[in-house]
Scaffold this motif. Structure first.
Motif, PDB file in Angstrom:
ATOM      1  N   ASP A 199      72.528  55.772 -34.923  1.00 49.93           N
ATOM      2  CA  ASP A 199      71.188  56.274 -34.981  1.00 49.93           C
ATOM      3  C   ASP A 199      70.008  55.200 -34.680  1.00 49.93           C
ATOM      4  OD1 ASP A 199      69.237  58.811 -36.228  1.00 49.93           O
ATOM      5  OD2 ASP A 199      68.448  56.845 -36.672  1.00 49.93           O
ATOM      6  N   ARG A 209      80.168  57.788 -36.430  1.00 46.76           N
ATOM      7  CA  ARG A 209      78.625  58.041 -36.326  1.00 46.76           C
ATOM      8  C   ARG A 209      77.757  57.399 -37.562  1.00 46.76           C
ATOM      9  NH1 ARG A 209      78.097  64.273 -36.411  1.00 46.76           N
ATOM     10  NH2 ARG A 209      80.246  64.188 -37.070  1.00 46.76           N
ATOM     11  N   GLY A 219      74.154  57.107 -39.573  1.00 48.40           N
ATOM     12  CA  GLY A 219      73.149  58.101 -39.631  1.00 48.40           C
ATOM     13  C   GLY A 219      71.826  57.125 -39.842  1.00 48.40           C
ATOM     14  N   THR A 252      70.460  53.915 -41.963  1.00 51.10           N
ATOM     15  CA  THR A 252      71.795  53.104 -42.655  1.00 51.10           C
ATOM     16  C   THR A 252      71.947  51.733 -42.152  1.00 51.10           C
ATOM     17  OG1 THR A 252      72.986  55.295 -43.177  1.00 51.10           O
ATOM     18  CG2 THR A 252      74.299  53.402 -42.596  1.00 51.10           C
ATOM     19  N   VAL A 257      82.322  59.288 -40.391  1.00 44.98           N
ATOM     20  CA  VAL A 257      80.853  59.536 -40.244  1.00 44.98           C
ATOM     21  C   VAL A 257      80.004  59.067 -41.544  1.00 44.98           C
ATOM     22  CG1 VAL A 257      79.222  61.431 -40.391  1.00 44.98           C
ATOM     23  CG2 VAL A 257      81.376  61.622 -39.055  1.00 44.98           C
ATOM     24  N   GLY A 259      76.408  58.795 -43.582  1.00 43.72           N
ATOM     25  CA  GLY A 259      75.092  59.686 -43.588  1.00 43.72           C
ATOM     26  C   GLY A 259      73.864  58.598 -43.448  1.00 43.72           C
ATOM     27  N   ALA A 260      72.916  59.286 -43.668  1.00 45.47           N
ATOM     28  CA  ALA A 260      71.659  58.284 -43.593  1.00 45.47           C
ATOM     29  C   ALA A 260      71.188  57.665 -44.950  1.00 45.47           C
ATOM     30  CB  ALA A 260      70.437  59.400 -43.562  1.00 45.47           C
ATOM     31  N   ASP A 307      74.726  60.783 -47.663  1.00 49.07           N
ATOM     32  CA  ASP A 307      73.310  60.300 -47.413  1.00 49.07           C
ATOM     33  C   ASP A 307      73.167  59.270 -48.652  1.00 49.07           C
ATOM     34  OD1 ASP A 307      72.952  61.579 -45.271  1.00 49.07           O
ATOM     35  OD2 ASP A 307      71.720  63.000 -46.241  1.00 49.07           O
TER      36      ASP A 307
END
Lengths: 330, 330, 330
Positions: free
Chosen positions: B116, B132, B134, B137, B150, B152-153, B190
Motif C-alpha cells: 500500500d 500484500r 496494507g 502498516t 497478506v 492488513g492495515a 488489521d
C-alpha cells in the motif's frame, strides 16, 4: 595451522614439562586427540580419559600432575579450563584470516549513528538513528540495533540479534488494546556477548539495561525495562519478562523463565526449565521443573497430582481417625 | 522535546487541575520522575509512591484524586493507564523525526507484491511474490513476508519477523520423512503487532489466520493453520502448535505452549509457563507450571512426585486398614 | 491451477475408482473440500467427515474403501497420508512459477564459499568464508551460514536460520567470564529441513553434527557439539544443550528441552514441554510436564506439592502407627 608448545607457554604462562619444540596442529578433547593435538583435563571426573588419551600434550593442574607425567608432555597451571579458554583465543588470533572490511558495504547505518572506528559491522546489519556502537565491538551478520540504543566496548553480537524492538506495552480499552509507545532505549555495557536471534526490548519510559560482562546465549528474550547485573550469564531459550531486576553473577539455565517485576539478588542460580514466579532475595540454587518419566508412569503420577490436595485431606482424616483410635485403645 | 500540559489535555482530554502552562519534558514512572516529568498512577498498590513522587504533574483517577491534590498538579481521568498509553502515542508523534523514505532502498520487494502506498518497509526486508501489505502498516528492519501472505492495515512488524515460512508438515515413510508442501498462506488482519523474531507459518492447505487486533510479543511460534481470534494477546516465547484454534480476547503468558488441534474458547487466560494439552471450552484462568523452590527442597519433592501414584495407593491401604480396625473396635 | 485425476494417478500411482477426466482445482481437508477439490482420509478417527465431505475425490486406504465408494470417486492406496504428501509436492512442482535467479543479487557470499551450481540462495542471505552449500539445497531469505559450515544436498533452510554462530563457551575467572573461542564448525547432512529463526551453533573444538534426513521446526536451539541422528524430528521451540547426543528416528515435541552432555538412544520420543535432565538409554515415550488446571485448583495442588515430601513422611508415620495398633489389637 600450527603453534609450537614453547610459543604457547610464552604467550599464556604455565609450566611446560616436555618438548617445547613440539608442533601443535590442533586443540582437541582428550578422547579424540591425536599426537599433534593439545588437550586439557579440567574436571577430575574425566581423569580416566587422561591416561588413555593420545594427545601430544595435556594441560593439567597439580592433582593430575602425576597421571599426566606418566603419559608424556604436559603443561601445569592452576586452572586448566581457564588456560584452555585463553588458548582458544590465542589459537583464533594466530589463525584467523585478516578482516579486510571494518563495515560491510551491505550494512545499513543511519548517518546519525555513531560506530566507533575500531568496531566492526557485518553484512546486512542495521544500525538505526542515534544508535552508538563502542570500541572493538563486533556485530556479526544481520544484527539490528534500533534507534538510540547504546552498545559498549568489546561486545559481540551474533547473527539475527535484535536490540531495541518495542517492549510489549498495551493498555486495555473498550476498543481493544491501545499501544504504549516505548520511549526508552537499551543500554548495554562492555564485554557483553549476545547469542543468535536473541532479542532485547527497549524500555517503555526508562531504558532496559544490560551491565558489563553479561553473557546471553541464543534465542533469549529480555523484556522492556529489565535490568541484568554484571557478569550474569543466561543459557539459550531463556525469557525475562518486563521490569525484572536480576542481580550480578547470576546464572539462568536454558529455557528458564523469569516473571515480570521481580527481583533476583546477586548470586542466584536458576536451573534450566524453571519458571521463577516470585522474587528471590537470598543467593542460592533454585529449581522447579517436572521430573520426566516414561509416559505411562508420568500419566499415573500426573493424574494423582491433579488431585493432590484431596490426597492431603485424606491423610488428615486418617491422622484424626488414628488419634481417635489411640484414645479408645489407650 | 517538550509539551505544555495544556496541549496534552487539549489533545487527550482529562480534567487538568494545575498550571496549563507547565512544560513537560519527559514521561516518567512515579519513582524516578522529576519536576519536568509527567507521571501516572494506575495501580492502587503503588499509591504510596504517589505522595513521594517529584513529578511535575500526575495522571490519576477519582480514588486517588485527594492524594494527588495534596502533592500538586494532576490530570483526572477515568482510566489513567489508557490515558498514559495515548500520551505515549502523542509524545512519539510530536517528537519523532520525519520519515523520509517509504520503502528503504535495501528492501527486496517482488514486482508482483502489493505494498500500500501508505505502508512503510524498513531496511533489508523481503516481501515475496504475491504478498500484500496494507495501509499504514510498518515493517521494521529485516522482516520477511513470504509468497502470497497478506498483512492488513495499521500493523507493526518488528525486526526479524518471519511470516509464511513452511509449516512443519511431514509424512513418515520407509525412506524417512516426506515433506508435505505447504500450499496455504498467512492472513493477518488489521491493527496486529508482531514482536521481534516471531514466526507465523503458512498453512498446509488452508491459511493460517490472525484476526484483527491481535498482539504478539517476541520469539513466538505460530504453527500452520492456527487461528487466533480478535484482540488476543500473547507474551514472549509462546508456542502455538498446528491447527490450534484460539478464541478472541484470550491472553497467554510468556512461554505458554498450546498443543496442536485444540480449541480455546473466547476469554481464556493462560498463565506463563503453562502447557495446554487439552481444549479449554470454558472461559477462565488456567495454570500448570511446577512451583520453584530451593534446589534441595525441589529434589526431595520431585523424588516423591515420581512415586506419587504409589503414595496414593498407600493411603488407600491405610484407609481400608482403618475401616477394618474401626469394625473390630466398634 | 488444475490437474486431471488421471494425471495425478499417472504420476503417483494408486488405484483410481472414478472419472479420470475430472479436473482437480485444489487440495483441501475433508471438511472444507468442494466438488473441485481432492481430499484424503488418513486417520480413521475422522471417518465420519468422509461421508459428509463434498470433495470431488478422496484418497483412502482399504479399511475406508467401502465408505468412500458410497460417496463417489476415490483413489485407493496403502498409505493415504504419504500419498497426500507426494501429491502436495506434485501440486507445487506443477504450479510454482519458474525461479529466475539461482543466487539473489542481494545475497552476500564470500568468494571462498562453495555454493553448488544447482543450489539456490535467497535474498539477503549471508554465506561466509569457506562455507559449502550442497546440490539442490535452498536457502530462503535472510539465512546466515557462518565460516566453514557445511550444508548437504537437498536441504531447505527457512528465513532467519543461523548456522554456525558461536557456541556458548565460557570459563569463569576472577575477572568475570573468559570466552572460549569456538574453533569447530557445523556439518549438516542431506535432506535436512530447518525452520525459521532456528539456530545451530558451531562446535567448540569438534563440529556440531546434524545427520541426513533430520527435520527441525522453527525457533529451535541446537547447542555446540550436539549430534542429532538420522531422521530425527523436533517440533518448534525445542532446545538441545551442548554436547547432547540424540539418536536416530527420535522425535521431540514442541518446547522440549534436552540438557547438555546427555545421550538419547535411537527411537526415543519426548513429549512437548518435557525437560530431559538425564540420559535415556531405552527407546520409548517419555513425558514430564505439569498438567494444567483451572488456576484455583492448580494453586491448591501446587501448595501441597511444595510440601509433598512432608506428606510422604506423614503417611509413613500413619503406617507405623497402624502396624502398632494391629499388634495391640491382634
Amino acid at each position: 595451522m600450527a603453534l609450537q608448545l614453547e610459543a604457547i607457554v610464552d604467550a599464556l604462562g604455565g609450566e611446560l614439562h616436555g618438548d617445547g619444540g613440539r608442533m601443535i596442529e590442533r586443540l582437541a578433547p582428550l578422547q579424540s586427540a591425536t599426537a599433534e593435538a593439545l588437550s586439557f583435563l579440567s574436571n577430575p571426573k574425566f581423569a580416566k580419559d587422561l591416561a588413555a588419551s593420545q594427545a601430544g600434550c595435556v594441560i593439567v593442574s597439580a592433582p593430575a600432575e602425576e597421571a599426566a607425567r606418566l603419559r608424556g608432555d604436559y603443561i601445569l597451571t592452576p586452572d586448566p579450563y581457564l588456560y584452555f579458554a585463553r588458548l582458544t583465543q590465542l589459537w583464533k588470533a594466530r589463525h584467523a584470516p585478516p578482516e579486510v572490511e571494518r563495515i560491510h558495504p551491505s550494512a545499513v547505518i543511519h548517518p546519525t549513528a555513531q560506530v566507533d572506528e575500531t568496531a566492526r559491522v557485518g553484512p546486512l546489519c542495521v544500525v538505526e538513528r542515534g544508535a552508538r556502537i563502542g570500541a572493538q565491538t563486533v556485530l556479526k551478520a544481520s544484527v539490528t540495533v534500533s534507534e538510540n540504543c547504546v552498545i559498549g566496548a568489546r561486545c559481540l553480537l551474533h547473527p539475527g540479534v535484535v536490540i531495541g524492538a518495542d517492549g510489549f506495552g498495551l493498555a486495555p480499552s473498550s476498543q481493544g488494546w491501545v499501544k504504549i509507545e516505548q520511549l526508552g532505549a537499551v543500554r548495554i555495557g562492555d564485554d557483553v556477548e549476545i547469542g543468535a536471534n536473541t532479542c532485547i526490548d527497549r524500555g517503555a519510559l526508562d531504558d532496559t539495561v544490560i551491565e558489563d560482562g553479561v553473557k546471553l546465549d541464543n534465542l533469549i528474550q529480555i523484556g522492556h525495562n529489565v535490568h541484568v547485573g554484571r557478569n550474569t550469564a543466561m543459557a539459550a531459550c531463556t525469557g525475562v519478562a518486563g521490569s525484572a531486576r536480576i542481580g550480578a553473577n547470576c546464572t539462568v539455565g536454558g529455557a528458564g523463565m523469569i516473571s515480570g517485576h521481580l527481583t533476583l539478588v546477586d548470586g542466584v542460580h536458576v536451573t534450566a526449565g524453571t519458571l521463577v514466579s516470585r522474587s528471590i532475595l537470598k543467593p542460592g540454587h533454585y529449581t522447579g521443573f517436572f521430573p520426566f518419566d516414561d509416559n505411562a508412569a508420568w500419566e499415573k503420577n500426573a493424574a494423582t497430582l491433579r488431585n493432590l490436595h484431596a490426597l492431603r485431606e485424606r491423610v488428615k482424616v486418617l491422622e484424626k481417625a488414628l488419634a481417635r483410635n489411640d484414645d479408645k485403645t489407650s
